[in-house]
Design a protein around this motif. Sequence first.
Motif, mmCIF file in Angstrom:
data_model
loop_
_atom_site.group_PDB
_atom_site.id
_atom_site.type_symbol
_atom_site.label_atom_id
_atom_site.label_comp_id
_atom_site.label_asym_id
_atom_site.label_seq_id
_atom_site.Cartn_x
_atom_site.Cartn_y
_atom_site.Cartn_z
ATOM 1 N N THR A 189 -19.580 17.723 97.060
ATOM 2 C CA THR A 189 -20.110 18.265 98.297
ATOM 3 C C THR A 189 -19.572 17.443 99.461
ATOM 4 N N GLY A 190 -19.941 17.822 100.672
ATOM 5 C CA GLY A 190 -19.506 17.080 101.846
ATOM 6 C C GLY A 190 -18.117 17.474 102.311
ATOM 7 N N ARG A 191 -17.566 16.684 103.237
ATOM 8 C CA ARG A 191 -16.244 16.981 103.799
ATOM 9 C C ARG A 191 -15.175 17.086 102.721
ATOM 10 N N ARG A 192 -15.295 16.261 101.682
ATOM 11 C CA ARG A 192 -14.288 16.277 100.627
ATOM 12 C C ARG A 192 -14.754 17.050 99.402
ATOM 13 N N GLY A 193 -15.765 17.868 99.570
ATOM 14 C CA GLY A 193 -16.223 18.708 98.467
ATOM 15 C C GLY A 193 -15.190 19.767 98.117
ATOM 16 N N CYS A 194 -15.332 20.365 96.970
ATOM 17 C CA CYS A 194 -14.365 21.338 96.475
ATOM 18 C C CYS A 194 -14.459 22.648 97.261
ATOM 19 N N ILE A 195 -13.375 23.017 97.935
ATOM 20 C CA ILE A 195 -13.339 24.279 98.678
ATOM 21 C C ILE A 195 -13.411 25.466 97.723
ATOM 22 N N GLY A 196 -12.909 25.261 96.503
ATOM 23 C CA GLY A 196 -12.845 26.354 95.540
ATOM 24 C C GLY A 196 -14.040 26.463 94.622
ATOM 25 N N ALA A 197 -15.211 26.002 95.055
ATOM 26 C CA ALA A 197 -16.390 26.044 94.189
ATOM 27 C C ALA A 197 -16.742 27.478 93.772
ATOM 28 N N THR A 198 -16.597 28.426 94.671
ATOM 29 C CA THR A 198 -16.902 29.824 94.338
ATOM 30 C C THR A 198 -15.960 30.335 93.257
ATOM 31 N N LEU A 199 -14.677 30.057 93.411
ATOM 32 C CA LEU A 199 -13.695 30.464 92.412
ATOM 33 C C LEU A 199 -13.940 29.746 91.087
ATOM 34 N N GLY A 200 -14.185 28.445 91.144
ATOM 35 C CA GLY A 200 -14.436 27.685 89.919
ATOM 36 C C GLY A 200 -15.666 28.173 89.177
ATOM 37 N N SER A 201 -16.701 28.523 89.918
ATOM 38 C CA SER A 201 -17.920 29.050 89.298
ATOM 39 C C SER A 201 -17.648 30.379 88.616
ATOM 40 N N ALA A 202 -16.938 31.265 89.310
ATOM 41 C CA ALA A 202 -16.635 32.587 88.738
ATOM 42 C C ALA A 202 -15.784 32.459 87.477
ATOM 43 N N MET A 203 -14.789 31.586 87.515
ATOM 44 C CA MET A 203 -13.936 31.386 86.343
ATOM 45 C C MET A 203 -14.741 30.870 85.155
ATOM 46 N N THR A 204 -15.634 29.929 85.415
ATOM 47 C CA THR A 204 -16.424 29.322 84.337
ATOM 48 C C THR A 204 -17.358 30.337 83.695
ATOM 49 N N VAL A 205 -18.091 31.077 84.520
ATOM 50 C CA VAL A 205 -19.054 32.038 83.991
ATOM 51 C C VAL A 205 -18.345 33.179 83.268
ATOM 52 N N MET A 206 -17.258 33.673 83.848
ATOM 53 C CA MET A 206 -16.516 34.749 83.196
ATOM 54 C C MET A 206 -15.963 34.300 81.848
ATOM 55 N N LEU A 207 -15.465 33.105 81.787
ATOM 56 C CA LEU A 207 -14.897 32.581 80.548
ATOM 57 C C LEU A 207 -15.948 32.535 79.448
ATOM 58 N N LEU A 208 -17.095 31.950 79.740
ATOM 59 C CA LEU A 208 -18.146 31.856 78.722
ATOM 60 C C LEU A 208 -18.710 33.230 78.395
ATOM 61 N N ALA A 209 -18.958 34.038 79.411
ATOM 62 C CA ALA A 209 -19.570 35.354 79.183
ATOM 63 C C ALA A 209 -18.662 36.250 78.342
ATOM 64 N N ARG A 210 -17.379 36.246 78.599
ATOM 65 C CA ARG A 210 -16.461 37.073 77.810
ATOM 66 C C ARG A 210 -16.423 36.614 76.346
ATOM 67 N N LEU A 211 -16.413 35.317 76.113
ATOM 68 C CA LEU A 211 -16.398 34.808 74.736
ATOM 69 C C LEU A 211 -17.687 35.171 74.000
ATOM 70 N N LEU A 212 -18.820 35.081 74.693
ATOM 71 C CA LEU A 212 -20.104 35.377 74.060
ATOM 72 C C LEU A 212 -20.276 36.878 73.834
ATOM 73 N N GLN A 213 -19.860 37.680 74.802
ATOM 74 C CA GLN A 213 -20.040 39.120 74.678
ATOM 75 C C GLN A 213 -19.132 39.709 73.611
ATOM 76 N N GLY A 214 -17.895 39.222 73.544
ATOM 77 C CA GLY A 214 -16.921 39.847 72.668
ATOM 78 C C GLY A 214 -16.970 39.407 71.224
ATOM 79 N N PHE A 215 -17.609 38.253 70.935
ATOM 80 C CA PHE A 215 -17.483 37.701 69.593
ATOM 81 C C PHE A 215 -18.767 37.001 69.138
ATOM 82 N N SER A 216 -18.997 37.057 67.842
ATOM 83 C CA SER A 216 -20.056 36.266 67.210
ATOM 84 C C SER A 216 -19.417 34.949 66.775
ATOM 85 N N TRP A 217 -20.100 33.855 67.052
ATOM 86 C CA TRP A 217 -19.527 32.533 66.813
ATOM 87 C C TRP A 217 -20.344 31.756 65.789
ATOM 88 N N GLY A 218 -19.644 30.988 64.965
ATOM 89 C CA GLY A 218 -20.319 30.154 63.977
ATOM 90 C C GLY A 218 -19.419 29.002 63.561
#
Length: 555
Positions: A487-516
Amino acid sequence: MKNNTSSISSPFLTLPWGVTPDWAATSLGGTLISFSQPTTALLILVSLLLIVQFRSELMIHKKSRVAPAPLPPGPAPWPIVGSIPELFRKKPVFRWILGLMKEMNTEIACFRFGSVHVIPVTCPEIAREVLKKQDAIFASRPITMGTEYSSRGFLSIAVAPWGDQWKKMRRVVASEVINPARLRWLLEKRREEADNLVYYVYNQCTSGAIVDVRVAVRQYSANVIRKMMFNKRYLGEGRMDGGPGVEEREYVDALFTVLSLLYAFCVSDYMPSWRRIDLNGHEKIMKEAIKIVYKYHDPIIDERIQEWREGKKKEAQDLLDVLISVKESNGKPLLSTEEIKAQVADLIYAAVDNPSNAVEWALAEMINQPEMLQKATEEIERVVGKERFVQESDIPELNYVKACCREAFRLHPIAPFNLPHVSNADTTVTGYFIPKGSHVLLSRIGLGRNPKVWDDPLKFKPERHLKDPSVEVDLVESELRFISFSTGRRGCIGATLGSAMTVMLLARLLQGFSWGVPPGESRIELNESITDLFLAKPLLAHAKPRLPVYAYPIQ
C-alpha cells in the motif's frame, strides 16, 4: 628441521583467475607464510576496500546529528562491516533475521550491514506507521545490484529510487497502462489464457491424471501478462496440448531467478566498493538470467518500435503498443527504447510470481482439507453453474474462493519481506530512531503469521476472512495485517489485475477438475523450502474432469 609453514586464505573468496600461481614467501613473527600472487593482490584489494568503507563511515557519522532516540534492538555489529559476516554464516538470511527477532521478543529490529541500517518489522501497527503516517519519508527504494540489472539502470517504476524518473514512469503506468479502462480492453486476452489453462490441465488428465500444478499455474501467470504485453502466448513454436514449450520454461525460470535476486542480502548492496569481487556470486547469476529474459523481449520490442516508426502499425493491440505510442505534448515519443524495455520487464516480473505461488499453496492446503474443496466448488456452481466456465464478472460473488486466495497470501506469501522502503530523512518510528538511508523491510511472514493478530496463525482457515457475510472479500489488506499487494505511494498499481488473475486461476482449477492426492499417498506434504517460501516440492496432484465434456475449451 621442521618447516612451520601455513597458508592464508579467505573462506569467502574464490579466486577468479584460472592459472597456476607462482609462489612467494614472507616471514611474519617467525612463521613462514605462503602467498600466491593473485591471493596477495586480492588481500590488498580487500584491505583497500575496507579503508574506503571506514572513511565513508566516518564521513557519515560526522554529518549525522545526535540521534533523538535509540536505534531498534538488534545484534551488536562488528566495526566497519557490521553484521556482514552473518550474510555468509546464517543462510538463508531471512530465517536468521526473523529467528533472532523472535528470540529477542521484538517486532522491530536493527541490523547494520556495512554502514546501512536494515530495519525489519513484524507488527501491523508499526507497518502502518511506516506506510501510512510516514509514507512520504519511506517512499524511496535502495540501489542494489539486482534492481539495477532488472530495471536497466532504474528506469522502471517498481524499484526506482524516489525522484523524477520514478514519478514519470508511475504517471505513465497509472494513466496509460494499468487503469480500469485498459484492463477492460484486455479482458479477452486474459479469458483466452484462462481457457488455455483449462485446456492444458484437461489434456494432462487424459494422458496420466497426475498434474504438475506448479508448471500449470506459473504458465498461466506468465501467459496472461505475455498475452497482454506482446499479444502472444508462445515465444517458440508452442505445444499442441496448450502447455509450455522449451522456450517458455527457460523464460519463466529466468524470471523467477531475477525476482529471487532483486533484494537478496548481497554484500555489495551494503558495501558498494566491494561489488567488483561479487562475494555472493549473485551478480554472475543475475547477468545470466537477465540475458535470457532480454533474449526473448528485445527482438519483439525492437521490431514493434520499428513498425510504429515506419507507419506499418498505427493502432494499439497490446500494452507494448501503448508504451510505444505514448507521446509528449510536442508529439514525440515520451519513452525511450530503454525505458520501454525496462517497463515491459518490470510489469512482467510483477505479474508472474504472486498469483501462481498463492494458488499452488491454496490448492495444496485444500486437497488436505477436502471439505474446503467441496465448499468452494459448491459456491462456484451456485454462482456460475456447470454449463460455462467462471469469468471475471463472477468474481464479486465468489467470496469463499477469494477467502481461500486471501488466506494463501496471509500464510504463504511469495517472499519473506516486501520490497524495501528507504528513509529519505532521519525519523522516529514507535519511539526508535530510524536514520536517513535505512532500509525498512516489512516482514510478510511476521505480519501474516503474527500470533498477536491471528488466531491459530499457522493453520489454513479461509473462514477467518468471512466474518461479515455482507461484506465483499478483497484480496488487498489495507491494514497491513498481511501483505498481498502492499500500500502507500509504492504500493502495487496492479493490485486489481493481480487479484483478478489469482481468483480466476484458482476458480478455474476448482470448477473444472476434482483434485486429490496422487495414488499411494495419504496427503500433500506442506513443507516450505529451506531457501525460500515456495512449497519444498512442486505440487503434484491427481485431477479428473468434473464438468460435461462439451464445457471444456477446444483448440
